[in-house]
Design an enzyme around this catalytic site. Structure first.
Site, mmCIF file in Angstrom:
data_model
loop_
_atom_site.group_PDB
_atom_site.id
_atom_site.type_symbol
_atom_site.label_atom_id
_atom_site.label_comp_id
_atom_site.label_asym_id
_atom_site.label_seq_id
_atom_site.Cartn_x
_atom_site.Cartn_y
_atom_site.Cartn_z
ATOM 1 N N HIS A 455 -22.158 66.845 -31.470
ATOM 2 C CA HIS A 455 -23.449 66.714 -31.967
ATOM 3 C C HIS A 455 -23.340 65.993 -33.188
ATOM 4 O O HIS A 455 -24.197 65.174 -33.563
ATOM 5 C CB HIS A 455 -24.518 67.776 -31.630
ATOM 6 C CG HIS A 455 -24.906 67.798 -30.142
ATOM 7 N ND1 HIS A 455 -24.505 68.889 -29.136
ATOM 8 C CD2 HIS A 455 -25.836 66.853 -29.133
ATOM 9 C CE1 HIS A 455 -24.932 68.656 -28.078
ATOM 10 N NE2 HIS A 455 -25.734 67.637 -27.989
ATOM 11 N N CYS A 766 -25.956 57.078 -20.059
ATOM 12 C CA CYS A 766 -26.480 57.444 -21.348
ATOM 13 C C CYS A 766 -25.549 58.267 -22.315
ATOM 14 O O CYS A 766 -25.809 58.877 -23.142
ATOM 15 C CB CYS A 766 -27.736 58.206 -21.285
ATOM 16 S SG CYS A 766 -27.573 59.918 -20.400
HETATM 17 C C1 PEP Z 1 -23.866 63.477 -21.237
HETATM 18 O O1 PEP Z 1 -23.300 64.528 -21.141
HETATM 19 O O2 PEP Z 1 -23.160 62.419 -21.329
HETATM 20 C C2 PEP Z 1 -25.046 63.435 -22.074
HETATM 21 C C3 PEP Z 1 -25.791 62.440 -22.481
HETATM 22 O O3 PEP Z 1 -25.904 64.747 -22.376
HETATM 23 P P1 PEP Z 1 -25.225 65.375 -23.514
HETATM 24 O O4 PEP Z 1 -24.234 64.828 -24.612
HETATM 25 O O5 PEP Z 1 -26.485 65.908 -24.450
HETATM 26 O O6 PEP Z 1 -24.529 66.835 -23.235
#
Ligand code: PEP
Ligand code: MG
Length: 845
Positions: A455, A766
């Site tokens: 993150h 995404c």
């Molecule tokens: C993913 O896993 O690609 C996603 C968009 O969710 P996160 O990165 O929040 O796990």
């Protein structure tokens, strides 16, 4: 001496044959006048085992005023013998257990007892009985320590349990194994000490993390583990077994890779040196920057005034240590895998007498708490740095890091980063830190550990801060103040760059900027391929501020609102009102464009205290995402009510993360309908509320045709889909090289989804892979019609889309699927997209 005044001997063994043969051998040495020897061995039916009643009877048989020495073969014989003693009550004479070796011990005991030696003397000789053999076979150090035992007072010798075992794991007794030893030692009453007989260092307490590490015990060294007191046998056995087992780590040379590290070893994957003096990490946020290296570890100055009373200073120190310990406890709970182990090791340092003891001593001597603490830290750091093994020597930085946290707590400083111009080099970057680093001051960030899908990396991309992660320990050894050039798009790190390189980089940056400003110029126009296919380019967000930035950058909406941040960092779950307010704030920023709310993706690497999550060995494969939501219906219902209430006022979509089965999706939909009823929507869902699922688990991709009838859209989370497809945890720097969203195995799943869901269901991507400059061509070619990326990437992604022809992209995507691996895909794309640029557009710019 009358015969009954001599020491009686009891021989306890699992095997009657073994016991009798051993006793027969021993009696040959004293044929004339043997002492009383009784055997308690085997089971009544002639089998293998020990029996406490038989031991008690044997003791009674040989017991007299000289006392009894009990000799045992294996661990559980000890338990039988102890139980026998309890059954016996007070026999009126002394009974001792011997930790000595079985065969040599019985022979020695018989000879000594026959000669009239007292119980203490017999016990002492038996305890040291193996030393001649060990000395002969080269265990000279053992000889010394055994000799030390023989000269120790009798009370110390009695009940001493000793094991010698070779260290087999690649990096020896470093922080993680040492932490495992400490954790085990704390579960027992026994006092266990460990020495390195190869180097002669020690003994140190098995409860001292620092002491254990400072032994410097590397692979091939022999440890002597010696325990006394209750549970000593079990503990010593447990520690010996763990050592033999390599503490669950790879067994072999350091160069064989795969070792755990407090500062990461992605360099082992990446290869730290890629050219003379050039390092390489994992590219995590694009952009180039250069400037003087600075480290995050700036300490508050030591106070110059006079110290308070020792009691006052000690109280200040205790409070600071407790504050840092509590913070580390929280971080341990919130972390997983290797990172968690390292944090645990850091936490243990704060209980370690090797640090606390000298600090307290310095306080008693009149020093101020900060100075006393620093003195203790420096001594330990120096001891580590003096170790020959480079890997163990590098542990000095762990002690220094924890030491610095206490120093900051003592100075009442928040401990947050204080940005300086230049390139920040740091062990790992916390998401919180990114907010403090303005890109116009901090030119780039380089971390030793971490991953491009963390993150923190996502936030760095969002703020335009060039970031290279997982550069390995080498980056922490860069000279402070020396110039470092960082390319966040390639992962290249060039210390002392020459003018030529900086000029070339600047030219490239200018060219990128020109392309970027062209892209920005049309950022608010829809993105259509050359043949007129509309591709929605949306943005990923964590809250209203991101949504505002997304709107500024021309995003066609929010394709992923990560709602976990509403849930994290608090003791209690947010209620409906609070959540509704947060979602509405994001929706308001979008000026009528759609807000896609992802329901809480808690679990995995993102635990929250009030979700009552179980301890899981593999949280990423556990109660995470929609699984946790379904298991905590009250939390889920509150969030869904907030989603429905937001949808009554703005265009909203909702999607469920980590769906693997049709049943999960069905139940999630039912929960949504129930929530709608609870807020007064009587006929299904509010108008315009779209429902989607995230495809992050290969099973969901493979059964997309069964899931599709339940949704309006599918959003593929390539971050998780990649980690689950390649079985390569996204935050694990050991396998950072495996997790490429353009791996043809991942692309095949994207292809499967696009083919199975049919034209009525919109397919989005995404994950971070959607912003990869070459990804648009493949994803659009496979049939993806929405790309959701960080807000700042929106103009550029739109720009890429506009250069595509959807038919040519489909043909190119088909060829990508035929490649053996991600390297093949990237090589193909590079050639094809460059050719397209040179010859006029074919598939992409
Ligand atoms: C993913 O896993 O690609 C996603 C968009 O969710 P996160 O990165 O929040 O796990
Ligand atoms: Mg995910």
């Amino acid at each position: 001496m009358s015969p009954d005044a001599r020491v009686g001997l009891v021989v306890v063994s699992h095997s009657r044959a073994l016991a009798e043969a051993t006793v027969a051998l021993a009696l040959q040495m004293v044929a004339d006048d043997p002492p009383a020897v009784a055997v308690a061995a085997g089971t009544d039916d002639g089998g293998t085992g020990t029996d406490a009643t038989a031991v008690m009877t044997a003791v009674e048989e040989v017991g007299g005023s000289g006392g009894v020495l009990v000799l045992m073969d294996l661990g559980s014989a000890v338990l039988s013998a102890e139980l026998a003693l309890e059954l016996l009550g007070d026999p009126g004479y002394e009974v001792r257990f011997s930790p000595g070796p079985f065969v040599e011990g019985v022979v020695t005991a018989v000879v000594q007892a026959a000669g009239g030696a007292g119980l203490a003397e017999v016990a002492r000789e038996v305890a040291a009985a193996g030393r001649d053999k060990a000395a002969h076979l080269g265990g000279d150090d053992l000889d010394d320590s055994a000799a030390a035992s023989t000269s120790a007072p009798t009370d110390d010798v009695d009940g001493v349990v000793v094991e010698q075992v070779e260290v087999v794991n690649a990096h020896g007794l470093h922080a993680r194994p040492a932490a495992a030893v400490v954790a085990a030692a704390r579960r027992y009453e026994a006092d266990v000490r460990v020495s390195d007989v190869t180097s002669g260092r020690g003994p140190v307490s098995a409860r001292s993390l620092l002491g254990l590490q400072m032994l410097g015990a590397v692979r091939g060294h022999v440890l002597r583990i010696q325990g006394t007191g209750e549970g000593a046998r079990e503990l010593v056995d447990e520690l010996a077994a763990a050592t033999r087992d390599g503490f669950g780590e790879p067994i072999g040379n350091a160069g064989e890779g795969g070792y755990p590290s407090a500062v990461g070893n992605a360099a082992a994957v990446q290869g730290p040196e890629v050219g003379p003096g050039v390092l390489r990490g994992v590219p995590a946020a694009p952009g180039r920057g250069h400037g003087p290296v600075w480290f995050a570890e700036e300490l508050p100055p030591l106070p110059t005034g006079t110290a308070g009373s020792p009691a006052e200073e000690q109280a200040r120190l205790d409070a600071a240590v407790a504050e840092v310990a509590a913070a580390l406890d929280r971080r341990v709970t919130a972390s997983t895998g290797e990172h968690r182990d390292v944090l645990r090791a850091h936490r243990l340092l704060l209980d370690d007498d090797a640090l606390l003891g000298p600090a307290a001593e310095a306080v008693r001597a009149g020093r101020d708490a900060s100075a006393a603490w620093q003195q203790a830290v420096d001594a330990v750091v120096e001891a580590f740095e003096g170790l020959d093994e480079e890997y163990l020597a590098a542990r000095a930085s762990d002690v220094a890091a924890v030491g610095a946290q206490v120093r900051r707590a003592l100075a009442g400083s928040s401990g947050g980063l204080r940005p300086r111009p230049g390139v920040l080099v740091v062990d790992d970057l916390a998401p919180d830190d990114v907010h403090l680093l303005a890109p116009d001051v901090v030119r780039a960030v380089v971390t030793a550990r971490g991953s491009a899908t963390s993150h923190a990396a996502i936030l760095a991309r969002a703020t335009g801060l060039p970031l290279v992660v997982a550069g390995g320990p080498a980056v922490l050894r860069l000279a402070e103040g020396s110039t470092l050039a960082v390319d966040g798009g390639t992962g290249e790190l060039v210390p002392h760059p020459d003018d030529g390189l900086l000029r070339r980089w600047q030219e490239q940056t200018d060219a990128d900027d020109r392309a970027g400003s062209a892209a920005r110029g049309r950022a608010h126009d829809p993105a259509l391929t050359r043949d007129g296919v509309r591709i929605h380019v949306a943005a990923n967000a964590v809250g209203a501020e991101d949504a505002r930035e997304a709107a500024r950058q021309g995003a066609d909406g929010i394709g992923l609102l990560r709602t976990e941040l509403v849930f994290h960092g608090r003791e209690h779950a947010p209620d409906d009102d609070e959540q509704t307010a947060q979602y509405l704030a994001a929706a308001d920023a979008l000026d009528g464009r759609r807000l896609t709310i992802r329901t809480m993706d808690v679990g995995g690497d993102k635990p929250v205290p009030y979700a009552d999550q179980p301890e899981e060995a593999n949280p990423f494969l556990g109660l995470r995402g929609v699984r946790l939501s379904l298991a905590r219906p009250e939390l889920f219902a509150a969030q869904l009510r907030a989603v429905v209430r937001t949808a009554q006022q703005a265009p909203v979509a909702v999607m469920f993360p980590m769906v693997a089965t049709v049943d999960e999706l069905t139940r999630a939909r039912q929960a949504l309908l129930a929530a709608a009823r609870q807020v007064g929507v009587t006929d299904g869902l509010p108008p315009g509320l779209e429902v989607g699922l995230m495809v992050e688990v290969p099973a969901a991709a493979l059964r997309a045709r069964h899931l599709a009838p339940l949704v309006d859209f599918v959003s593929i989370g390539t971050n998780d889909l990649t980690q689950y497809t390649l079985a390569a945890e996204r935050g694990n720097s050991h396998v950072a090289g495996l997790g490429d969203a353009l791996d043809p195995a991942v692309l095949a799943l994207v292809d499967t989804v696009c083919r199975q869901v049919g034209p009525e269901v919109r397919v989005a991507v995404c994950g971070e892979g959607a912003a990869d400059p070459v990804a648009a061509a493949v994803l659009v070619g496979l049939g993806v019609r929405e790309l959701s990326v960080s807000p700042r990437s929106v103009p550029q992604v739109k720009h890429h889309v506009r250069a595509l022809d959807s038919h040519q992209a489909a043909a190119l995507a088909g060829r990508c699927l035929e490649q053996p691996d991600a390297v093949g895909v990237r090589a193909l794309l590079e050639v094809e997209l460059r050719t397209a640029t040179d010859d006029g557009p074919a598939s992409s710019p």
